[in-house]
Enzyme design. Structure first.
Site, PDB file in Angstrom:
ATOM      1  N   ARG A   1      81.760  20.437  51.132  1.00  0.00           N
ATOM      2  CA  ARG A   1      82.785  20.543  50.077  1.00  0.00           C
ATOM      3  C   ARG A   1      83.497  21.896  50.093  1.00  0.00           C
ATOM      4  O   ARG A   1      84.599  22.009  49.608  1.00  0.00           O
ATOM      5  CB  ARG A   1      82.178  20.291  48.699  1.00  0.00           C
ATOM      6  N   HIS A   2      82.831  22.930  50.595  1.00  0.00           N
ATOM      7  CA  HIS A   2      83.535  24.220  50.693  1.00  0.00           C
ATOM      8  C   HIS A   2      83.418  24.806  52.102  1.00  0.00           C
ATOM      9  O   HIS A   2      84.363  24.734  52.873  1.00  0.00           O
ATOM     10  CB  HIS A   2      83.149  25.204  49.577  1.00  0.00           C
TER      11      HIS A   2
ATOM     12  N   HIS B   1      76.787  28.690  52.014  1.00  0.00           N
ATOM     13  CA  HIS B   1      75.978  27.484  51.856  1.00  0.00           C
ATOM     14  C   HIS B   1      76.737  26.354  52.538  1.00  0.00           C
ATOM     15  O   HIS B   1      77.790  25.941  52.056  1.00  0.00           O
ATOM     16  CB  HIS B   1      75.784  27.196  50.359  1.00  0.00           C
TER      17      HIS B   1
ATOM     18  N   GLU C   1      63.858  33.665  47.132  1.00  0.00           N
ATOM     19  CA  GLU C   1      64.949  34.043  46.227  1.00  0.00           C
ATOM     20  C   GLU C   1      64.630  33.385  44.907  1.00  0.00           C
ATOM     21  O   GLU C   1      64.545  32.146  44.816  1.00  0.00           O
ATOM     22  CB  GLU C   1      66.305  33.574  46.758  1.00  0.00           C
TER      23      GLU C   1
ATOM     24  N   ARG D   1      77.003  22.901  52.906  1.00  0.00           N
ATOM     25  CA  ARG D   1      76.481  21.717  52.224  1.00  0.00           C
ATOM     26  C   ARG D   1      76.669  20.492  53.088  1.00  0.00           C
ATOM     27  O   ARG D   1      77.600  20.415  53.888  1.00  0.00           O
ATOM     28  CB  ARG D   1      77.195  21.527  50.882  1.00  0.00           C
TER      29      ARG D   1
ATOM     30  N   GLU E   1      72.529  29.429  53.638  1.00  0.00           N
ATOM     31  CA  GLU E   1      71.812  28.583  52.683  1.00  0.00           C
ATOM     32  C   GLU E   1      71.986  27.151  53.143  1.00  0.00           C
ATOM     33  O   GLU E   1      73.109  26.730  53.490  1.00  0.00           O
ATOM     34  CB  GLU E   1      72.423  28.713  51.287  1.00  0.00           C
TER      35      GLU E   1
ATOM     36  N   HIS F   1      71.827  33.559  41.562  1.00  0.00           N
ATOM     37  CA  HIS F   1      72.451  32.441  40.840  1.00  0.00           C
ATOM     38  C   HIS F   1      72.861  32.846  39.435  1.00  0.00           C
ATOM     39  O   HIS F   1      72.041  33.239  38.622  1.00  0.00           O
ATOM     40  CB  HIS F   1      71.571  31.183  40.783  1.00  0.00           C
TER      41      HIS F   1
ATOM     42  N   THR G   1      76.905  22.867  41.359  1.00  0.00           N
ATOM     43  CA  THR G   1      76.321  23.961  42.141  1.00  0.00           C
ATOM     44  C   THR G   1      74.828  23.711  42.189  1.00  0.00           C
ATOM     45  O   THR G   1      74.329  22.783  41.539  1.00  0.00           O
ATOM     46  CB  THR G   1      76.654  25.331  41.494  1.00  0.00           C
ATOM     47  N   THR G   2      74.090  24.529  42.949  1.00  0.00           N
ATOM     48  CA  THR G   2      72.643  24.348  43.022  1.00  0.00           C
ATOM     49  C   THR G   2      72.065  24.474  41.620  1.00  0.00           C
ATOM     50  O   THR G   2      72.257  25.486  40.953  1.00  0.00           O
ATOM     51  CB  THR G   2      72.037  25.421  43.956  1.00  0.00           C
TER      52      THR G   2
ATOM     53  N   HIS H   1      83.096  30.165  47.451  1.00  0.00           N
ATOM     54  CA  HIS H   1      84.204  29.740  46.590  1.00  0.00           C
ATOM     55  C   HIS H   1      85.574  30.205  47.082  1.00  0.00           C
ATOM     56  O   HIS H   1      86.601  29.741  46.582  1.00  0.00           O
ATOM     57  CB  HIS H   1      83.936  30.118  45.134  1.00  0.00           C
TER      58      HIS H   1
ATOM     59  N   ASN I   1      78.257  35.932  48.417  1.00  0.00           N
ATOM     60  CA  ASN I   1      78.436  34.525  48.779  1.00  0.00           C
ATOM     61  C   ASN I   1      79.935  34.188  48.725  1.00  0.00           C
ATOM     62  O   ASN I   1      80.571  34.337  47.675  1.00  0.00           O
ATOM     63  CB  ASN I   1      77.636  33.673  47.780  1.00  0.00           C
TER      64      ASN I   1
END
Ligand code: PXP
Length: 241
Positions: A49-50, A43, A151, A45, A70, A191, A100-101, A10, A7
């Site tokens: 945000r990222h 992901h 998952e 979102r 995601e 996660h 985070t999730t 970040h 992932n």
């Protein structure tokens, strides 16, 4: 052999901290693939945000492995998935305030909705997964919804601090894996997994893929992306099938 999907959210978090152009998650994905990652996860979102829309589009065009998207189960995201056509869509719960999730999707409370939501995605040939807690009710719901994959959320296990809680959380996950496999669901885990706690799964059969972001990007900040991914690939390569 179980696989590693990296992932790269970040990497984008660092870029967005300065609203800059670098570091680029597309570059990180390229290095992750060279180091042996079998898939790249982002992901997208709702609050962007990222990861940005541009990242998902470019990753789909450039990566040589498999793109996992995601996303929350919203109309906007469904449209984006059908447009970009990642290898897999993994539905996750999303709250704007969270760092985070924080937990799995409550699939059991919206079986009909999620079945309908995933129908056009499946029809488009995209694989589907649901990010859910290690909970029998949620696993049975995923089966009813018709998702090929689940998952299982390993965050509670990763966050546990004393031996007893760690053991209990691990037990829940192992039981959930067995229930899912008996229902012929394919199982991914993710996660909070890192270079130490992932060893807990080394003797667990039938895990398709580990979904790992933070610990790899954290190590990459110090030793580089290729080395950080390779270190994780090497660990997972010792695990049973
Ligand atoms: N799986 C899902 C569904 C996630 O939302 C995340 C975090 O974005 C991960 C796996 C990766 O978690 P971590 O960054 O803690 O490795």
């Amino acid at each position: 052999m179980p696989k590693l999907a990296v992932n790269v959210d970040h990497i984008a978090t660092i870029r967005q901290a300065r609203l800059a152009k670098e570091p680029d998650p597309v570059h990180a994905a390229f290095l992750a693939e060279l180091a042996g990652a079998s898939g790249i996860i982002v992901h997208l979102r709702e609050d962007r945000r990222h990861i940005q829309d541009r990242d998902v589009k470019l990753l789909k065009q450039t990566i040589k492995t498999k793109l996992h998207l995601e996303m929350a189960a919203t109309d906007e995201m469904q449209k984006i998935a059908l447009d970009i056509r990642p290898y897999m869509v993994c539905l996750v719960p999303e709250k704007r305030q969270e760092l985070t999730t924080e937990g799995g999707l409550d699939a059991a409370s919206k079986i009909d909705f999620l079945k309908g939501f995933l129908a056009p995605i499946k029809e488009a040939g995209i694989k589907t997964s649901l990010f859910i807690d290690a909970d029998e009710i949620q696993i049975e719901a995923a089966k009813k919804i018709g998702s090929e994959y689940i998952e299982i959320h390993t965050g509670h296990f990763a966050d546990a601090t004393d031996d007893l809680s760690i053991r209990n959380e691990l037990k829940k996950i192992l039981k959930a894996i067995k229930i899912a496999q008996d229902l012929k669901l394919k199982v991914n885990l993710g996660h909070g997994l890192n270079y130490e706690n992932i060893w807990a799964f080394s003797k667990v059969h039938g895990i398709c893929e580990y979904s790992i972001g933070h610990s790899i990007v954290a190590r990459a900040a110090l030793v580089g992306m290729e080395r950080a991914v390779r270190d994780m690939v090497e660990i997972i390569s010792t695990f049973v099938d």
